[in-house]
Design a protein around this motif. Structure first.
Motif, PDB file in Angstrom:
ATOM      1  N   TYR A 114      -2.672  -6.832  -2.440  1.00 27.26           N
ATOM      2  CA  TYR A 114      -2.959  -5.715  -2.913  1.00 27.26           C
ATOM      3  C   TYR A 114      -2.601  -4.636  -2.308  1.00 27.26           C
ATOM      4  CZ  TYR A 114      -5.477  -9.230  -5.719  1.00 27.26           C
ATOM      5  OH  TYR A 114      -5.771 -10.168  -6.401  1.00 27.26           O
ATOM      6  N   PRO A 115      -2.503  -3.257  -2.522  1.00 30.39           N
ATOM      7  CA  PRO A 115      -1.927  -2.097  -1.911  1.00 30.39           C
ATOM      8  C   PRO A 115      -2.710  -1.817  -0.665  1.00 30.39           C
ATOM      9  CG  PRO A 115      -2.782  -1.412  -3.921  1.00 30.39           C
ATOM     10  CD  PRO A 115      -2.833  -3.005  -3.928  1.00 30.39           C
ATOM     11  N   LEU A 170       1.029  -1.261  -4.968  1.00 29.97           N
ATOM     12  CA  LEU A 170       0.696  -0.752  -6.157  1.00 29.97           C
ATOM     13  C   LEU A 170       2.044  -0.283  -6.690  1.00 29.97           C
ATOM     14  CD1 LEU A 170      -2.445   1.611  -7.043  1.00 29.97           C
ATOM     15  CD2 LEU A 170      -0.206   1.490  -8.273  1.00 29.97           C
ATOM     16  N   GLY A 335      -7.281  -3.629  -0.572  1.00 27.40           N
ATOM     17  CA  GLY A 335      -6.730  -3.512  -1.680  1.00 27.40           C
ATOM     18  C   GLY A 335      -7.089  -2.517  -2.706  1.00 27.40           C
ATOM     19  N   GLU A 336      -8.387  -1.906  -2.511  1.00 27.01           N
ATOM     20  CA  GLU A 336      -8.963  -1.065  -3.184  1.00 27.01           C
ATOM     21  C   GLU A 336      -8.395   0.351  -3.170  1.00 27.01           C
ATOM     22  OE1 GLU A 336     -11.452  -1.738  -5.425  1.00 27.01           O
ATOM     23  OE2 GLU A 336     -12.550  -3.465  -4.276  1.00 27.01           O
ATOM     24  N   VAL A 337      -8.190   0.953  -4.415  1.00 26.57           N
ATOM     25  CA  VAL A 337      -7.433   2.307  -4.243  1.00 26.57           C
ATOM     26  C   VAL A 337      -8.373   3.418  -4.438  1.00 26.57           C
ATOM     27  CG1 VAL A 337      -5.762   3.716  -5.325  1.00 26.57           C
ATOM     28  CG2 VAL A 337      -5.434   1.132  -5.390  1.00 26.57           C
ATOM     29  N   VAL A 338      -8.175   4.539  -3.625  1.00 28.29           N
ATOM     30  CA  VAL A 338      -9.198   5.761  -3.912  1.00 28.29           C
ATOM     31  C   VAL A 338      -8.988   6.204  -5.089  1.00 28.29           C
ATOM     32  CG1 VAL A 338      -9.362   8.361  -3.142  1.00 28.29           C
ATOM     33  CG2 VAL A 338      -8.773   6.486  -1.261  1.00 28.29           C
ATOM     34  N   SER A 339     -10.171   6.614  -5.784  1.00 33.61           N
ATOM     35  CA  SER A 339     -10.359   7.028  -7.254  1.00 33.61           C
ATOM     36  C   SER A 339     -10.181   8.561  -7.136  1.00 33.61           C
ATOM     37  CB  SER A 339     -11.652   6.390  -8.002  1.00 33.61           C
ATOM     38  OG  SER A 339     -12.617   7.222  -7.093  1.00 33.61           O
TER      39      SER A 339
ATOM     40  N   PHE B 323       2.098   0.194 -15.758  1.00 33.64           N
ATOM     41  CA  PHE B 323       1.892  -0.783 -14.432  1.00 33.64           C
ATOM     42  C   PHE B 323       1.210  -1.741 -14.864  1.00 33.64           C
ATOM     43  CE2 PHE B 323      -1.469   1.725 -13.086  1.00 33.64           C
ATOM     44  CZ  PHE B 323      -2.089   1.168 -11.957  1.00 33.64           C
ATOM     45  N   TYR B 326      -3.613  -4.132 -11.034  1.00 29.18           N
ATOM     46  CA  TYR B 326      -3.628  -4.149  -9.496  1.00 29.18           C
ATOM     47  C   TYR B 326      -4.648  -4.493  -8.895  1.00 29.18           C
ATOM     48  CZ  TYR B 326      -6.199   0.142  -9.251  1.00 29.18           C
ATOM     49  OH  TYR B 326      -7.328   0.849  -9.358  1.00 29.18           O
ATOM     50  N   GLY B 327      -4.811  -4.938  -7.891  1.00 29.91           N
ATOM     51  CA  GLY B 327      -5.854  -5.282  -6.814  1.00 29.91           C
ATOM     52  C   GLY B 327      -6.811  -6.212  -7.488  1.00 29.91           C
ATOM     53  N   PRO B 328      -8.136  -5.989  -7.107  1.00 23.82           N
ATOM     54  CA  PRO B 328      -9.284  -6.730  -7.621  1.00 23.82           C
ATOM     55  C   PRO B 328      -9.113  -6.827  -9.150  1.00 23.82           C
ATOM     56  CG  PRO B 328      -9.931  -5.318  -5.975  1.00 23.82           C
ATOM     57  CD  PRO B 328      -8.501  -4.775  -6.300  1.00 23.82           C
ATOM     58  N   GLN B 330      -7.006  -7.788 -11.072  1.00 21.22           N
ATOM     59  CA  GLN B 330      -6.035  -8.857 -11.529  1.00 21.22           C
ATOM     60  C   GLN B 330      -6.981 -10.000 -11.527  1.00 21.22           C
ATOM     61  OE1 GLN B 330      -2.911  -8.806  -8.520  1.00 21.22           O
ATOM     62  NE2 GLN B 330      -1.387  -8.523 -10.057  1.00 21.22           N
ATOM     63  N   SER B 348      -1.567  10.577 -10.324  1.00 21.73           N
ATOM     64  CA  SER B 348      -1.956   9.185 -10.168  1.00 21.73           C
ATOM     65  C   SER B 348      -1.793   8.175 -11.254  1.00 21.73           C
ATOM     66  CB  SER B 348      -3.709   9.310 -10.037  1.00 21.73           C
ATOM     67  OG  SER B 348      -4.138   7.898 -10.028  1.00 21.73           O
ATOM     68  N   PRO B 349      -1.259   6.985 -10.589  1.00 24.50           N
ATOM     69  CA  PRO B 349      -0.719   6.142 -11.636  1.00 24.50           C
ATOM     70  C   PRO B 349      -2.146   5.180 -12.195  1.00 24.50           C
ATOM     71  CG  PRO B 349      -0.484   5.420  -9.531  1.00 24.50           C
ATOM     72  CD  PRO B 349      -1.065   6.730  -9.379  1.00 24.50           C
ATOM     73  N   THR B 350      -3.214   5.239 -11.644  1.00 22.15           N
ATOM     74  CA  THR B 350      -4.322   4.340 -12.055  1.00 22.15           C
ATOM     75  C   THR B 350      -5.115   5.048 -13.090  1.00 22.15           C
ATOM     76  OG1 THR B 350      -5.690   5.550 -10.466  1.00 22.15           O
ATOM     77  CG2 THR B 350      -4.565   3.637  -9.776  1.00 22.15           C
ATOM     78  N   GLU B 352      -8.344   5.355 -14.678  1.00 21.96           N
ATOM     79  CA  GLU B 352      -9.975   5.255 -14.223  1.00 21.96           C
ATOM     80  C   GLU B 352     -10.497   5.578 -15.691  1.00 21.96           C
ATOM     81  OE1 GLU B 352     -10.829   7.807 -11.038  1.00 21.96           O
ATOM     82  OE2 GLU B 352      -8.975   7.519 -10.359  1.00 21.96           O
TER      83      GLU B 352
END
Lengths: 351, 466
Positions: A114-115, A170, A335-339, B323, B326-328, B330, B348-350, B352
């Motif tokens: 993860y990133p 990511l 692998g956690e990303v800043v929200s 995308f 990603y990450g956990p 998955q 931001s691509p995420t 939330e």
């Protein structure tokens, strides 16, 4: 002309447009799509793909190919990048152009796929032995994975030092639209120094050894003068920074999170702006200083603070000691990303 | 003073830092003889212009002082990897790697072995003097049983360090090499044989035949701590007993394998530019950014559903990002993807807080429903038990996607049924036309299936919903 592609694939396309003739690589998640794309597209254009037996081999194959006067590249992730450090030092020591893409995964050790942005120090400060520097670029989108890979070749040729494209797990997986250029870059001519197996290059010698201490020192001085001149090619992107009271500094994927954070903060009445270094070495010190003076500064990053330290160092070197001392960081690791929520909350506590 | 013709060598060696015409090798060292033989072979065959030497780290490191041809000085152990890069970059060149037994036999063994296994088109000249020379006479993999070195001060003990490594014999197990041989330079007769073998290595490269390995046994009087004659005797007797001379492979007459043809493109443009490529996004601040999350089990077409919405957005010239999880996120065997559609460049691509959440299974609903933005929509398959309500102000639509797809006899089209819901309930902010176009385009390789799905989409959309 546009194409909707995975960022990792955009790297391969950018390399091909830049005139890269050879790809040497060892597969590793989350960079493997780069090898997959290269394995398919390089041969289709009559260029060369070699799956190496390990990353040490990849980087030394690059040493040979670059020494023979061709543009070449590899792509890897953390553990592979570690293995390549000796070879990158040799590339720098022999002043060879070559491009290494590091799609950062979580570490240390095996970590996970993860990133993270935790390879900051080796990617930016020259992770191998000796006093050398790479030209390091930090893309934040598929378009930049394409453009900055091309730029990496251009800069690597211009400065005759290896270039690093520093991405993360990511963004490697993201798909976005990439606008393709009309033309491919022309092949540079290296016949004045490369060993090309032709009459005109018979007297050429590619090496990184200077047995004599005085000679080695002269060479090191030459390198350092060259690296100092590289600063002219530093790139950074301010966003809503002119009237900002709070400046969010972040690169790569974190730079995009910073952008949304700033938009959200503005909606909530906080005068926030952002600054995103596009080159990490040379660091866009002057560009940052121009928007950082007198501001509160926070970073967003996916490491333990290596980037924040570099921001502090660059602010201090730019004469902004007070701002340097005030830098705060919001970060995640593993692998956690800043929200955006988290970054906004952190920022509001700062102002 | 009479000058002796040194074919293939520079007359003087200024690269050494001095204008001298003697080498840095110790008296009686095999390298000096081998250097001369290599230079002669290269010159006599007229290959100096074409040759690229890949020099090692070790006593052979300074061959670029001597041989009049192009040189690349590689990292310790990596000459075979570097030579791979050279011969791939310059297939018309004659590429010769020169390596010692620490360099090739120890640190770089796998690089040399794998290059041989791939049949790389270079010649590898491997000097075996049974120890590390330049580094100070330490044990190499080729050190003889009982031989004293600086790291085997009591003699090499096979119980602790194994037995000498027979490089030629190991490489002879590989299919690709065309020539593998071991010679020696310990006396005149052997030197003459070595010269023939070295010429053969060059000829194989000149003719592009493939990989060649030539091991040369060489005395090292300095580290053997013997005078040159005794060192030569040691080389001929002790070393040859362990490493018999001979030819292990000679298939010079064999035709090299031709690479299998692959589909070709004439340029990057030819390879990448699609005829029907959509135009780049245009900025339109009036378009409210929409963030989507699609989630379900792998195999339910979740990722393609996201791509379909993304493509429709691209057709509308919106900034678009897709995308996969990603990450956990998955973990847990589930598949999910995010799509962001915006009138301005996407930060931001995420995702939330999705504006629209599409759930095909229960874990997806439980994981993401609580994050949906006020004013947003959750579309959940009818089969999913909804045990908790979504947040206040979020519309919940239970939609029989899986059931309808089964009724239509195309169970795989459950994602198309979900697209019907997105269209019917105006969740995307995108035009109906582009959603349909995008759906059809997603079956580019099977146009009939594209049309079938368009038909199913319309049927599903027309369905009454309470």
């Amino acid at each position: 002309m546009t194409k909707f592609v995975k960022s990792n694939e955009a790297v391969v396309m950018g390399a091909l447009y830049a005139g890269c003739d050879l790809y040497f690589g060892y597969p590793i998640t989350p960079a493997s799509e780069i090898a997959h794309g290269a394995a398919k597209w390089f041969p289709m254009l009559g260029r060369t793909f070699v799956q190496a037996e390990c990353e040490t081999a990849s980087v030394n194959m690059m040493f040979g190919a670059a020494g023979a006067g061709r543009l070449c590249m590899t792509a890897t992730s953390g553990p592979g990048f570690s293995l390549m450090q000796e070879g990158i030092s040799y590339l720098a020591g022999a002043e060879l152009p070559a491009v290494v893409v590091n799609v950062n995964r979580a570490g240390p050790g095996l970590g996970n796929v993860y990133p993270e942005q935790s390879d900051y120090t080796p990617a930016v400060k020259g992770g191998g032995h000796g006093s050398y520097q790479t030209f390091t670029l930090a893309p934040a989108s598929a378009q930049e994975m394409f453009d900055l890979t091309m730029k990496a070749f251009e800069m690597s040729v211009k400065w005759r030092t290896p270039a690093v494209v520093f991405a993360d797990g990511l963004q490697g997986q993201m798909m976005e639209t990439v606008a393709l250029p009309e033309k491919e870059m022309p092949r540079p001519d290296f016949s004045d120094w490369a060993a090309q197996g032709e009459p005109r290059t018979r007297g050429n010698l590619v090496k990184s050894i200077y047995l004599d201490a005085a000679q080695q020192e002269r060479f090191n001085n030459h390198l350092q003068e060259k690296y100092a001149r590289m600063a002219a090619d530093a790139m950074g992107e301010p966003y809503l920074a002119d009237d900002a009271e709070l400046l969010v500094v972040a690169f790569g994927i974190s730079g995009r999170i910073a952008r949304t954070t700033v938009e959200e903060l503005r909606r909530e009445g906080v005068k926030a702006g952002a600054f995103r270094p596009i080159t990490l070495n040379p660091f866009p010190r002057e560009q940052l200083a121009a928007v950082a003076k007198g501001r509160r500064i926070m970073t967003i990053e996916l490491d333990a603070g290596q980037f924040a330290d570099d921001v502090r160092l660059n602010l201090a070197k730019a004469g902004l000691g007070t701002e340097a001392a005030s830098v705060k960081m919001v970060h995640r690791m593993g692998g956690e990303v800043v929200s955006v929520d988290g970054a906004v909350k952190f920022a509001k506590e700062m102002v | 003073m009479a000058t002796i013709e040194q074919k293939g060598m520079y007359k003087v060696f200024p690269r050494s830092g001095k204008n001298v015409s003697f080498t840095h090798y110790c008296p009686g060292c095999g390298h000096g003889i081998i250097n001369k033989l290599i230079a002669e072979a290269c010159a006599e065959l007229g290959l100096q212009d074409r040759t690229i030497f890949v020099d090692p780290v070790g006593c052979g490191v300074f061959t670029y002082y001597y041989w009049d041809a192009a040189h690349i000085s590689a990292a310790h152990g990596r000459a075979s990897a570097a030579a791979t890069g050279v011969c791939r970059a310059r297939p018309d060149a004659v590429t010769i790697a020169y390596q010692g037994d620490g360099d090739l036999g120890a640190i770089g063994f796998n690089n040399a072995f794998q290059a041989a296994s791939r049949g790389e088109k270079f010649g590898c000249i491997f000097v075996n003097n049974s120890l590390y020379g330049m580094t100070g006479g330490q044990m190499a993999p080729t050190t003889l049983d009982g031989e004293t070195t600086t790291t085997t001060p009591f003699g090499r003990d096979p119980a602790l360090t194994g037995h000498p490594l027979h490089v030629c014999e190991v490489f002879a197990q590989l299919q690709a090499p065309v020539y593998i041989a071991r010679v020696s330079v310990a006396d005149t007769r052997r030197i003459m044989q070595a010269k023939k073998a070295i010429r053969k290595v060059f000829e194989i490269q000149r003719d592009g035949k493939g990989y060649a390995l030539l091991e040369i046994l060489a005395p090292c009087p300095t580290n053997f701590k013997m005078d040159p004659l005794k060192a030569a005797d040691f080389c001929m007797n002790e070393m040859e007993r362990e490493f018999p001379l001979g030819v292990f492979r000679d298939e010079e007459a064999r035709e090299p394998l031709a690479a299998r043809p692959v589909p070709r493109a004439s340029s990057c443009r030819d390879l990448f530019v699609e005829k029907d490529a959509v135009l780049p996004a245009v900025d339109d601040a009036a378009f409210a950014e929409k963030r989507f999350k699609f989630a379900g089990y792998g195999g339910q077409g979740i990722l393609s559903l996201g791509l379909c919405v993304a493509e429709a957005a691209r057709l509308e010239r919106r900034h678009t990002l897709w995308f996969p999880s990603y990450g956990p996120e998955q973990r847990g065997g589930s598949a999910n993807c995010s799509v962001v559609v915006s009138g301005t460049p996407i930060g931001s691509p995420t995702v939330e807080h999705p504006d629209v959440l599409v759930c095909m299974n229960q874990p997806a609903y439980e994981r993401f429903a609580g994050d949906v933005k006020r004013g947003g929509t959750v579309i959940v398959d009818e089969t999913v038990p909804v045990k908790t309500d979504p947040p206040d102000g979020v519309r919940l639509i239970r939609w029989p996607a899986i059931k309808m797809a089964e009724e239509f006899g195309v169970p795989k089209a459950a994602n198309t049924m979900m697209l019907a819901a997105l269209k019917k309930f105006k969740c995307t902010g995108l035009s109906d036309d582009n959603l349909e176009k995008s759906l059809v385009a997603s079956f580019k390789k099977k146009p009939a299936l594209g049309e079938k799905n368009r038909e199913l989409l319309r049927l599903a959309e027309a369905r009454e919903h309470s």
